[in-house]
Design a protein around this motif. Structure first.
Motif, PDB file in Angstrom:
ATOM      1  N   GLY A  40       1.149  -1.273  -0.299  1.00 14.46           N
ATOM      2  CA  GLY A  40       0.401   0.163   0.019  1.00 14.46           C
ATOM      3  C   GLY A  40       1.057   1.449  -0.052  1.00 14.46           C
ATOM      4  N   TRP A  41       1.935   1.139   0.125  1.00 16.27           N
ATOM      5  CA  TRP A  41       2.813   2.323   0.097  1.00 16.27           C
ATOM      6  C   TRP A  41       4.064   2.696  -1.525  1.00 16.27           C
ATOM      7  N   GLY A  61       1.030   6.174   1.048  1.00 14.09           N
ATOM      8  CA  GLY A  61      -0.204   5.699   0.409  1.00 14.09           C
ATOM      9  C   GLY A  61      -0.028   5.708  -0.474  1.00 14.09           C
TER      10      GLY A  61
END
Length: 81
Positions: A40-41, A61
């Motif tokens: 997610g990053w 994010g």
């Protein structure tokens, strides 16, 4: 470090009743949680701090990056030893 964060996050999700993890499957769930957390990053920058064993980076994010919310970026210190 991410392993420890994944374990804490997984335990918190279990305690909150979000998921149920059978004890025999704990480590496979930790691996999935590590993947969930890291996918997610996006890394914005990575740099050496004082020597080759310590690194710093800025991550954000995907949703925050797409929306231009750069104030949501986090600084992360990594240790290679």
């Amino acid at each position: 470090m991410i392993g420890s964060i994944a374990e804490q996050t997984l335990a918190g999700r279990e305690k909150a009743g979000e998921i149920v993890v059978p004890l025999a499957q704990w480590y496979s769930h930790v691996e999935r949680e590590k993947h969930r957390l890291t996918s997610g990053w996006v890394s914005l920058a990575r740099f050496a701090l004082t020597d080759e064993f310590y690194y710093g980076s800025f991550v954000i994010g995907h949703d925050d990056l797409a929306a231009g919310r750069l104030d949501e970026a986090l600084s992360v210190t990594e240790f290679s030893e």
